[in-house]
Design a protein around this motif. Structure first.
Motif, PDB file in Angstrom:
ATOM      1  N   LEU A 187      24.249 -57.892 -32.238  1.00  0.00           N
ATOM      2  CA  LEU A 187      24.831 -59.233 -32.188  1.00  0.00           C
ATOM      3  C   LEU A 187      23.988 -60.164 -31.324  1.00  0.00           C
ATOM      4  O   LEU A 187      23.773 -61.324 -31.676  1.00  0.00           O
ATOM      5  N   HIS A 188      23.496 -59.658 -30.199  1.00  0.00           N
ATOM      6  CA  HIS A 188      22.634 -60.466 -29.336  1.00  0.00           C
ATOM      7  C   HIS A 188      21.336 -60.823 -30.062  1.00  0.00           C
ATOM      8  O   HIS A 188      20.888 -61.966 -29.995  1.00  0.00           O
ATOM      9  N   ALA A 189      20.750 -59.844 -30.740  1.00  0.00           N
ATOM     10  CA  ALA A 189      19.485 -60.086 -31.447  1.00  0.00           C
ATOM     11  C   ALA A 189      19.668 -61.082 -32.584  1.00  0.00           C
ATOM     12  O   ALA A 189      18.875 -62.021 -32.734  1.00  0.00           O
ATOM     13  N   SER A 190      20.712 -60.923 -33.382  1.00  0.00           N
ATOM     14  CA  SER A 190      20.902 -61.809 -34.534  1.00  0.00           C
ATOM     15  C   SER A 190      21.280 -63.228 -34.126  1.00  0.00           C
ATOM     16  O   SER A 190      21.046 -64.170 -34.876  1.00  0.00           O
ATOM     17  N   ASN A 191      21.851 -63.392 -32.942  1.00  0.00           N
ATOM     18  CA  ASN A 191      22.220 -64.719 -32.446  1.00  0.00           C
ATOM     19  C   ASN A 191      21.235 -65.252 -31.409  1.00  0.00           C
ATOM     20  O   ASN A 191      21.485 -66.298 -30.809  1.00  0.00           O
TER      21      ASN A 191
ATOM     22  N   PHE B 238      22.271 -54.361 -19.264  1.00  0.00           N
ATOM     23  CA  PHE B 238      20.944 -54.059 -19.791  1.00  0.00           C
ATOM     24  C   PHE B 238      20.513 -55.093 -20.814  1.00  0.00           C
ATOM     25  O   PHE B 238      21.346 -55.680 -21.499  1.00  0.00           O
ATOM     26  N   SER B 239      19.203 -55.317 -20.857  1.00  0.00           N
ATOM     27  CA  SER B 239      18.638 -56.241 -21.840  1.00  0.00           C
ATOM     28  C   SER B 239      19.008 -55.742 -23.230  1.00  0.00           C
ATOM     29  O   SER B 239      19.015 -54.543 -23.490  1.00  0.00           O
ATOM     30  N   ALA B 240      19.301 -56.672 -24.109  1.00  0.00           N
ATOM     31  CA  ALA B 240      19.765 -56.318 -25.456  1.00  0.00           C
ATOM     32  C   ALA B 240      18.611 -55.796 -26.300  1.00  0.00           C
ATOM     33  O   ALA B 240      18.152 -56.435 -27.241  1.00  0.00           O
TER      34      ALA B 240
ATOM     35  N   VAL C 129      23.683 -57.120 -22.194  1.00  0.00           N
ATOM     36  CA  VAL C 129      24.894 -56.451 -22.661  1.00  0.00           C
ATOM     37  C   VAL C 129      25.561 -55.864 -21.421  1.00  0.00           C
ATOM     38  O   VAL C 129      24.888 -55.368 -20.518  1.00  0.00           O
ATOM     39  N   ARG C 130      26.890 -55.921 -21.373  1.00  0.00           N
ATOM     40  CA  ARG C 130      27.641 -55.415 -20.225  1.00  0.00           C
ATOM     41  C   ARG C 130      28.402 -54.144 -20.600  1.00  0.00           C
ATOM     42  O   ARG C 130      29.087 -54.101 -21.624  1.00  0.00           O
ATOM     43  N   VAL C 131      28.302 -53.141 -19.753  1.00  0.00           N
ATOM     44  CA  VAL C 131      29.074 -51.914 -19.919  1.00  0.00           C
ATOM     45  C   VAL C 131      29.778 -51.664 -18.591  1.00  0.00           C
ATOM     46  O   VAL C 131      29.127 -51.599 -17.546  1.00  0.00           O
ATOM     47  N   VAL C 132      31.100 -51.564 -18.641  1.00  0.00           N
ATOM     48  CA  VAL C 132      31.880 -51.300 -17.435  1.00  0.00           C
ATOM     49  C   VAL C 132      32.607 -49.973 -17.643  1.00  0.00           C
ATOM     50  O   VAL C 132      33.329 -49.798 -18.621  1.00  0.00           O
ATOM     51  N   LEU C 133      32.396 -49.051 -16.713  1.00  0.00           N
ATOM     52  CA  LEU C 133      32.995 -47.718 -16.758  1.00  0.00           C
ATOM     53  C   LEU C 133      34.034 -47.653 -15.648  1.00  0.00           C
ATOM     54  O   LEU C 133      33.706 -47.856 -14.473  1.00  0.00           O
ATOM     55  N   ILE C 134      35.295 -47.387 -16.016  1.00  0.00           N
ATOM     56  CA  ILE C 134      36.392 -47.470 -15.058  1.00  0.00           C
ATOM     57  C   ILE C 134      37.126 -46.137 -14.992  1.00  0.00           C
ATOM     58  O   ILE C 134      37.660 -45.655 -15.996  1.00  0.00           O
TER      59      ILE C 134
ATOM     60  N   PRO D 274      17.252 -52.105 -28.278  1.00  0.00           N
ATOM     61  CA  PRO D 274      17.744 -50.805 -28.755  1.00  0.00           C
ATOM     62  C   PRO D 274      17.375 -49.632 -27.856  1.00  0.00           C
ATOM     63  O   PRO D 274      18.147 -48.683 -27.720  1.00  0.00           O
ATOM     64  N   GLU D 275      16.223 -49.681 -27.224  1.00  0.00           N
ATOM     65  CA  GLU D 275      15.807 -48.551 -26.388  1.00  0.00           C
ATOM     66  C   GLU D 275      16.678 -48.352 -25.158  1.00  0.00           C
ATOM     67  O   GLU D 275      16.669 -47.282 -24.553  1.00  0.00           O
ATOM     68  N   HIS D 276      17.471 -49.335 -24.787  1.00  0.00           N
ATOM     69  CA  HIS D 276      18.344 -49.195 -23.624  1.00  0.00           C
ATOM     70  C   HIS D 276      19.703 -48.578 -23.970  1.00  0.00           C
ATOM     71  O   HIS D 276      20.455 -48.194 -23.072  1.00  0.00           O
ATOM     72  N   VAL D 277      20.008 -48.476 -25.252  1.00  0.00           N
ATOM     73  CA  VAL D 277      21.291 -47.897 -25.677  1.00  0.00           C
ATOM     74  C   VAL D 277      21.389 -46.439 -25.234  1.00  0.00           C
ATOM     75  O   VAL D 277      22.440 -45.980 -24.784  1.00  0.00           O
ATOM     76  N   ARG D 278      20.300 -45.707 -25.341  1.00  0.00           N
ATOM     77  CA  ARG D 278      20.304 -44.300 -24.936  1.00  0.00           C
ATOM     78  C   ARG D 278      20.662 -44.166 -23.456  1.00  0.00           C
ATOM     79  O   ARG D 278      21.435 -43.286 -23.068  1.00  0.00           O
ATOM     80  N   THR D 279      20.116 -45.023 -22.638  1.00  0.00           N
ATOM     81  CA  THR D 279      20.416 -44.991 -21.203  1.00  0.00           C
ATOM     82  C   THR D 279      21.904 -45.231 -20.967  1.00  0.00           C
ATOM     83  O   THR D 279      22.536 -44.540 -20.159  1.00  0.00           O
ATOM     84  N   ALA D 280      22.468 -46.199 -21.670  1.00  0.00           N
ATOM     85  CA  ALA D 280      23.905 -46.490 -21.528  1.00  0.00           C
ATOM     86  C   ALA D 280      24.743 -45.275 -21.928  1.00  0.00           C
ATOM     87  O   ALA D 280      25.735 -44.950 -21.263  1.00  0.00           O
ATOM     88  N   ARG D 281      24.339 -44.590 -23.002  1.00  0.00           N
ATOM     89  CA  ARG D 281      25.064 -43.384 -23.438  1.00  0.00           C
ATOM     90  C   ARG D 281      25.015 -42.295 -22.370  1.00  0.00           C
ATOM     91  O   ARG D 281      26.025 -41.644 -22.081  1.00  0.00           O
ATOM     92  N   LEU D 282      23.837 -42.086 -21.784  1.00  0.00           N
ATOM     93  CA  LEU D 282      23.684 -41.045 -20.764  1.00  0.00           C
ATOM     94  C   LEU D 282      24.507 -41.363 -19.515  1.00  0.00           C
ATOM     95  O   LEU D 282      25.159 -40.481 -18.956  1.00  0.00           O
ATOM     96  N   VAL D 283      24.477 -42.618 -19.085  1.00  0.00           N
ATOM     97  CA  VAL D 283      25.252 -43.020 -17.910  1.00  0.00           C
ATOM     98  C   VAL D 283      26.750 -42.858 -18.193  1.00  0.00           C
ATOM     99  O   VAL D 283      27.497 -42.325 -17.368  1.00  0.00           O
ATOM    100  N   ALA D 284      27.197 -43.286 -19.358  1.00  0.00           N
ATOM    101  CA  ALA D 284      28.619 -43.171 -19.712  1.00  0.00           C
ATOM    102  C   ALA D 284      29.071 -41.717 -19.716  1.00  0.00           C
ATOM    103  O   ALA D 284      30.148 -41.391 -19.197  1.00  0.00           O
ATOM    104  N   ALA D 285      28.273 -40.833 -20.274  1.00  0.00           N
ATOM    105  CA  ALA D 285      28.641 -39.417 -20.315  1.00  0.00           C
ATOM    106  C   ALA D 285      28.699 -38.825 -18.908  1.00  0.00           C
ATOM    107  O   ALA D 285      29.610 -38.051 -18.583  1.00  0.00           O
TER     108      ALA D 285
END
Length: 146
Positions: A53-57, A8-10, A63-68, A12-23
């Motif tokens: 970190l992506h924003a400040s740099n 997902f693009s770095a 950002v990569r999230v891998v669920l195994i 903040p609004e995409h963090v919620r989506t990552a949390r929902l998918v992970a759960a």
């Protein structure tokens, strides 16, 4: 071994989506219901850290999230592409002065502390090409319903 990869693009609004998918994937993998809130919070912290970190740099990569899903555990890896050679020392317990030199470290250190408090099995690696937070939780076998 089943794997789900989320990029997902770095932002903040995409963090919620990552949390929902992970759960959702953790639930399907057999992570105990009582632990799902910890999974959501830990993934949220790790993803927020990567986004920061992506924003400040000024890094345009996602950002990569891998669920195994493995036989007896469920693992999540959150990766970023932010170079930070000094931050490795701070994560490994280096001096406070080294942490201050690493940039937006106060938030970085706080996020890592929160993750460490939520997850028993956590590993943080960082270097010149980016970093990865690996977290895992035990799973219980799915009960067969006739």
């Amino acid at each position: 071994m089943a794997t789900v990869e989320l990029l997902f693009s770095a932002l903040p609004e995409h963090v919620r989506t990552a949390r929902l998918v992970a759960a959702a994937v953790a639930r399907r993998a057999g992570v105990d219901e009582a632990v799902l809130d910890e999974v959501r919070l830990a993934v949220g912290e790790a993803c927020s850290r990567a986004v920061g970190l992506h924003a400040s740099n000024e890094i345009p990569t996602p950002v990569r999230v891998v669920l195994i899903e493995e036989e007896k555990k469920f693992s999540i890896e959150v990766g970023d592409d932010a170079p930070r050679a000094v931050a490795v020392e701070a994560v490994a317990g280096g001096a406070a002065g080294a942490a201050e030199e690493a940039g937006a470290d106060g938030d970085d250190e706080m996020g890592l502390a929160v993750i460490s408090g939520l997850v028993d099995d956590v590993e943080v690696t960082a270097g010149e090409s980016g970093g990865v937070i690996r977290m895992s939780w035990p799973t219980t076998p799915a009960s067969v319903v006739p």
